[in-house]
Enzyme design. Structure first.
Site, short mmCIF file in Angstrom:
data_model
loop_
_atom_site.label_atom_id
_atom_site.label_comp_id
_atom_site.label_asym_id
_atom_site.label_seq_id
_atom_site.Cartn_x
_atom_site.Cartn_y
_atom_site.Cartn_z
N SER A 76 -3.13 -162.16 61.30
CA SER A 76 -4.32 -162.91 61.75
C SER A 76 -3.97 -163.77 62.96
O SER A 76 -2.82 -164.17 63.15
CB SER A 76 -4.82 -163.81 60.63
C1 LIG Z 1 -5.57 -160.16 57.46
S1 LIG Z 1 -4.32 -159.43 56.49
C2 LIG Z 1 -3.33 -160.79 55.98
C3 LIG Z 1 -2.79 -161.64 57.08
C4 LIG Z 1 -1.64 -162.48 56.69
N1 LIG Z 1 -1.92 -163.47 55.71
C5 LIG Z 1 -0.96 -163.11 57.90
O1 LIG Z 1 0.02 -163.83 57.69
O2 LIG Z 1 -1.33 -162.87 59.04
C6 LIG Z 1 -5.19 -159.06 54.98
C7 LIG Z 1 -4.33 -158.45 53.93
O3 LIG Z 1 -5.02 -158.51 52.70
C8 LIG Z 1 -4.56 -157.44 51.91
N2 LIG Z 1 -5.47 -157.25 50.78
C9 LIG Z 1 -6.70 -156.69 50.78
N3 LIG Z 1 -7.19 -156.67 49.54
C10 LIG Z 1 -6.26 -157.23 48.73
C11 LIG Z 1 -6.20 -157.49 47.34
N4 LIG Z 1 -7.20 -157.17 46.52
N5 LIG Z 1 -5.09 -158.08 46.85
C12 LIG Z 1 -4.05 -158.41 47.67
N6 LIG Z 1 -4.07 -158.18 49.00
C13 LIG Z 1 -5.16 -157.61 49.53
C14 LIG Z 1 -4.50 -156.29 52.90
O4 LIG Z 1 -3.64 -155.25 52.45
C15 LIG Z 1 -4.00 -156.98 54.16
O5 LIG Z 1 -2.63 -156.82 54.31
#
Ligand SMILES: C[S@@+](CC[C@H](N)C(=O)[O-])C[C@H]1O[C@@H](n2cnc3c(N)ncnc32)[C@H](O)[C@@H]1O
Length: 401
Positions: A76
């Site tokens: 992000s």
């Molecule tokens: C925007 S990214 C995370 C960015 C991160 N926190 C950073 O440091 O930049 C969103 C993440 O959420 C994860 N995600 C989506 N649904 C999820 C779920 N039900 N449980 C855990 N992770 C999930 C995706 O695989 C993805 O890697």
């Protein structure tokens, strides 16, 4: 060839510049978050990217796409990570769960909780978990625990948490997030509703969650058991409505005719405002307000205003619709907000919409006046009023003082 030392020096100066930029934007508010951003080497979480991209304050970096090319995981933008960390008010010694792992935000959290705190980051995708683990280790954050889980159920083996920070676009608030937050804990979550996403900072009040904070953001959607796909309803060539409710009925044939009918223009007399608060106000004012998307071709032909390109709240009644637009205001040098309406009831929907714009400008504009309450409700319960946004496991009530 660039040496490791030169790379580190360049990264350090880009990081310092990013901190200054975030301060100037007004998003960095606490010294604790500023120090964390100044400390964590973001480029080690953006492998394969140029240093300038890694340290661009407003740039999200896509890590993984699905077969259709949609982003499934991204690092992000620092800007939004900082906004959410400020909302979370993390303190040393806290136990924090991050839902969605890029590694970088977990490292910032590790700086904020310090050596006495705990950071657990969970991701549903094994590849992302592996990548986050490797990046965290390379950057010296071996103490962050990275877990493979559908975090819709939280991470019970590490609960309770003082803070849960969700970094994927959630459709609803699963009970586990409330249950695994300690009594004085806080849940920071980007919640999707009626086509927009706002990051809320919820505190528990009895069984309910209450937030006085709401910040504009966009995230890849949650996957797994909490996944939800909004309905995209084609209306005409190049025009679609994005709708939460799978059963809400629309007269698409009449709306298709309306798109190409002459439009009515109504100017509100009030100045144009950024979408941050106004769109939260508009979309939660009535369930008739849905998101209108239009193509560039129709904008170029002058059929629709450019506001449809990114999606704009539109008031739909029968075969008529109205949405907001703007025109330059010669006197102020800014813009005046107005309404374009199409269809047999164009006058009626335009008047309703213009009234909302005026009410916003006179009563609520930029006052941080919204209070958001999430009320858990048994699945399938009827929501008591039109202003309440129905979710699967509860309802969202937005009130404006
Ligand atoms: C925007 S990214 C995370 C960015 C991160 N926190 C950073 O440091 O930049 C969103 C993440 O959420 C994860 N995600 C989506 N649904 C999820 C779920 N039900 N449980 C855990 N992770 C999930 C995706 O695989 C993805 O890697």
């Amino acid at each position: 060839m660039t040496t490791v030392r030169e790379t580190d020096d360049t990264a350090a100066s880009l990081r310092a510049a990013m901190v200054s930029e975030l301060r100037e934007m007004g998003v960095l508010q606490s010294e604790a978050v500023a120090t964390a951003v100044a400390t964590v080497p973001r480029h080690l979480f953006a492998t394969g990217e140029r240093l300038e991209a890694a340290y661009a304050a407003n740039k999200a970096l896509v890590i993984k796409r699905d077969e259709q090319g949609h982003a499934m995981s991204s690092l992000s933008a620092t800007h939004i990570q900082v906004v959410m960390l400020e909302q979370a008010e993390v303190e040393p010694g806290m136990r924090v769960l991050e839902v969605g792992s890029g590694g970088y935000n977990a490292a910032l959290l590790a700086e904020l909780v310090g050596k006495t705190g705990t950071v657990v980051t969970a991701d549903i995708d094994g590849e992302i978990v592996k990548r986050a683990r490797a990046c965290l280790d390379a950057a010296g954050y071996g103490r962050v625990q990275v877990v493979l889980a559908d975090a819709d159920g939280g991470v019970p083996e590490h609960a309770p948490f003082d803070r849960i920070i969700v970094t994927a676009g959630a459709w609803d608030i699963p009970p586990a997030w409330r249950e695994q937050t300690s009594e004085r804990g806080r849940l920071v979550v980007p919640l999707r509703m009626r086509g927009i996403t706002r990051s809320f900072a919820f505190d528990q009040v009895g069984q309910d969650l209450v937030s006085a904070s709401y910040r504009l953001c966009g995230f890849v959607p949650m996957q797994g058991s909490g996944a939800y796909t909004e309905r995209l309803l084609p209306v005409a060539d190049g025009v679609a409505l994005q709708v939460d409710d799978q059963r809400q009925a629309f007269d698409t044939e009449a709306l298709a005719v309306a798109v190409h009918a002459p439009r009515l223009e109504v100017w509100s007399g009030v100045s144009f405002d950024l979408p941050d608060e106004l769109e939260l106000f508009l979309v939660t004012s009535t369930p008739q307000m849905v998101m209108l998307h239009g193509s560039k071709a129709l904008v170029d032909q002058g059929v629709l205003a450019p506001s449809v390109l990114r999606g704009v709240p539109a008031l739909v009644a029968g075969g008529s619709f109205a949405y907001r637009t703007k025109r330059p205001n010669e006197e102020t040098g800014g813009f005046e907000s107005g309404v374009f309406a199409h269809g047999p009831e164009a006058e009626f929907v335009a008047a309703q919409y213009a009234e909302l714009l005026r009410r916003w400008a006179t009563d609520h504009r930029r006052r941080g006046a919204a209070r958001i309450r999430y009320v858990p409700m048994p699945e399938g319960s009827a929501v008591p009023s039109a202003q309440i946004v129905a979710k699967r496991l509860g309802a969202l009530e937005v009130s404006w003082s």
